[in-house]
Design an enzyme around this catalytic site. Structure first.
Site, PDB file in Angstrom:
ATOM      1  N   SER A 229     -10.894   7.815 -61.438  1.00 27.39           N
ATOM      2  CA  SER A 229     -10.458   6.893 -60.402  1.00 27.39           C
ATOM      3  C   SER A 229     -10.513   7.571 -59.034  1.00 27.39           C
ATOM      4  CB  SER A 229      -9.046   6.382 -60.732  1.00 27.39           C
ATOM      5  OG  SER A 229      -8.672   5.337 -59.870  1.00 27.39           O
ATOM      6  N   GLU A 358     -12.964  -3.048 -64.720  1.00 28.76           N
ATOM      7  CA  GLU A 358     -12.257  -2.231 -63.747  1.00 28.76           C
ATOM      8  C   GLU A 358     -11.296  -3.026 -62.875  1.00 28.76           C
ATOM      9  OE1 GLU A 358     -12.319   1.007 -63.323  1.00 28.76           O
ATOM     10  OE2 GLU A 358     -14.096   1.701 -64.386  1.00 28.76           O
ATOM     11  N   HIS A 468      -9.428  -0.545 -66.155  1.00 25.28           N
ATOM     12  CA  HIS A 468      -9.507   0.692 -65.395  1.00 25.28           C
ATOM     13  C   HIS A 468      -8.534   1.720 -65.988  1.00 25.28           C
ATOM     14  CE1 HIS A 468     -10.047   3.187 -61.796  1.00 25.28           C
ATOM     15  NE2 HIS A 468      -8.744   3.372 -61.795  1.00 25.28           N
TER      16      HIS A 468
END
Length: 549
Positions: A229, A358, A468
């Protein structure tokens, strides 16, 4: 946040049950005492820079003096100050109670302090200063607002590397890559040359590795930087720093759900800087930046907490993130990629492709946007602020109000919390994660070796699907394939195994855009072409290049 809380609780339980023995290493004139459990030794909470407090607040990290006093390293240091969670207002929920409860639980699980610049080293117990083992340098995620090293236990990775016959050393750090403490942005910050302090902290930690990792058995010439991330975005930006000059600090990178994102000049954060200056009583100061350095911590923290959070309505239009500061990043990141000012290192990228869905967890803040007009208003005035009516018309055509085409992808009409939820999730996931990743690959393919993957596991999770961060399960906790790929890549710069039954992960090129797909079920891995939603991502890429935040 869910994976961070779960991992920290599990890791704490393991430490309580393990009853570790002592182990030592020599750093300069100091004997450093860590812990040893089975085949793995841990040295936790070592200061790698001077505490960024007092006059060192909002300044570049300063190296620690030579260690000359012995100390114990048996516990993680506190995380750097975290952004307060502020949930979007939803009808019928006691919002203040929910916000307060979440923040109290999070603070208890992941304690924080302004004195936070510490590094952790996990090594094979058998490693000596002459072992010269490859080093895996981990940078945690958290939207540039949350996170800490204590959430991620590297002992499982080191133990697995030993069992594979390819031992590595795992390094993690706490750093100011969170909130305004690490990414204060304004003309004042730019003029002082103190932008992107969270990235500068990481760079200082990498210099520490160069100086001291040999004492733990590591090879400073074989460092792979790895992040997820915002940690993966950080990895990509280290590849762009200094015009692509790595300073010899690393030779490879692994990026899970992150690549250079469309951000602009550091002065784009002026509105948040001015707000903090006003809320700390520094408006009348001749030097507002110096005033912020001397402001009481609680007052400054409260002022930063009033700025938009990734968990609030604004969501992925972040207040705190890296920006071009003319020092660490000499231009907008995507321009630097276009100019070829990027380190020629090998890398693995999962980028947004990393996880199939995501955008889902970042779209719960939009549950009040249930109509076509409300969706258009949110995208135009919040998510993609400043786009034209013609562009919003084109985006609405590319991402239609068809539940079968929304995210979680490939779930048909299911998981539609609202008529617009899956649609907004698709736009956010592609815009912030998927499209920048594919654009990055297009501009680096043929210049360095690249391997790409997409994680489509956990599709059964309601409303979020392959969300995500879900690939962290394979990296750190339950899975094994992805972890093995990363270990092999760290050791021999190729993720594929050499055994007869090992799955061969082909390289990615623009002419042959191979993408490894992780799946649930009896066939866990396949290879497909990375060409899905091409018109949509091309359009979002152009929007980002035109108007970086």
């Amino acid at each position: 946040m869910f994976f961070q809380l779960l991992a920290t609780l599990v890791f704490s339980t393991v430490l309580i049950a393990a009853a570790p023995a002592a182990s030592t290493v020599q750093l300069d004139g100091a004997t450093v005492t860590g812990t040893s459990v089975g085949s793995v030794q841990q040295f936790l909470g070592i200061p790698f820079a001077q505490p960024p407090i007092g006059d060192l607040r909002f300044r570049l990290p300063q190296p620690v003096p030579a260690y000359n006093r012995s100390f114990s390293t048996t516990a993680f240091g506190p995380s750097c100050p975290q952004q307060k969670f502020v949930l979007p207002v939803l009808k019928g929920l006691p919002q203040v109670i929910v916000d307060d409860l979440i923040n109290k639980v999070y603070s208890a699980v992941i304690p924080s302090s302004e004195d936070c610049l510490t590094i952790n080293v996990v090594k094979p117990a058998s490693a000596t200063p002459s072992s010269k083992l490859p080093v895996l340098f981990w940078i945690y995620g958290g939207g540039f607002e949350f996170g800490g090293a204590s959430t991620y236990d590297g002992s499982g990775i080191v133990a697995r590397s030993i069992s594979m016959g390819s031992p590595v050393i795992f390094v993690s750090i706490n750093h100011r890559r969170v909130t305004g403490f690490g990414f204060l942005a304004s003309k004042e910050v730019k003029n002082a040359g103190v932008g992107n302090l969270g990235l500068q902290d990481q760079r200082q930690a990498l210099r520490w590795v160069q100086k001291y990792i040999t004492a733990f058995g590591g090879d400073p010439t074989k460092v792979t930087i790895w992040g997820e991330s915002s940690g993966a975005i950080s990895v990509s930006l280290h590849m762009l720093a200094n015009g692509g000059n790595t300073e010899g600090l690393f030779r490879a990178g692994v990026m899970q759900s992150g690549a250079p994102i469309p951000v602009g000049d550091i002065e784009n954060g002026q509105v948040y800087y001015d707000s903090i200056v006003a809320d700390t009583g520094c408006s009348g100061s001749a030097d507002t930046l110096q005033c912020l350095r001397t402001a009481p911590y609680d007052t400054l923290k409260a002022a930063i907490d009033k700025t938009p959070s990734i968990t609030s309505y604004q969501s992925l239009r972040l207040a705190w993130l890296p920006r071009a500061d003319s020092v660490f990043l000499t231009d907008h990141p995507q321009r630097l990629v276009q100019q070829g000012k990027i380190a020629r290192v090998l890398f693995i990228t999962g980028k947004s492709c990393n996880c199939d869905d995501e955008g889902t967890i970042f779209s719960f803040s939009t549950l009040n946007e249930t109509t076509e007009s409300e969706m258009r208003d949110y995208v135009k005035n919040v998510a993609l602020f400043g786009i034209t009516d013609a562009q919003i018309d084109q985006l609405a055509t590319l991402y239609p109000a068809n539940l079968n085409q929304g995210s979680p992808f490939d779930t048909g009409p299911l998981n539609s919390l609202t008529p617009q939820f899956k649609r907004i999730a698709a736009v956010q996931g592609d815009g912030v994660f998927q499209a920048p990743r594919r654009w990055f690959l297009k501009n680096t393919s043929g210049k360095q070796d690249i391997w790409v993957y997409r994680d489509k596991r956990f599709k059964f999770l309601p409303f979020v699907g392959s969300m995500h961060g879900s690939d962290l399960v394979d990296s750190f906790f339950l899975g094994q394939e992805l972890r093995d790929y990363i270990i092999r890549f760290t050791v021999k710069l190729d993720p594929s195994g050499t055994g007869f039954f090992d799955f061969k992960w082909p390289k990615y090129t623009t002419g042959n855009p191979n993408q490894l797909i992780f799946l649930d079920g009896l066939v866990p891995q396949i290879v497909r072409k990375d060409t899905y939603r091409q018109p949509q991502m091309d359009f979002l890429t152009q929007l980002g290049l035109q108007a970086p935040v």
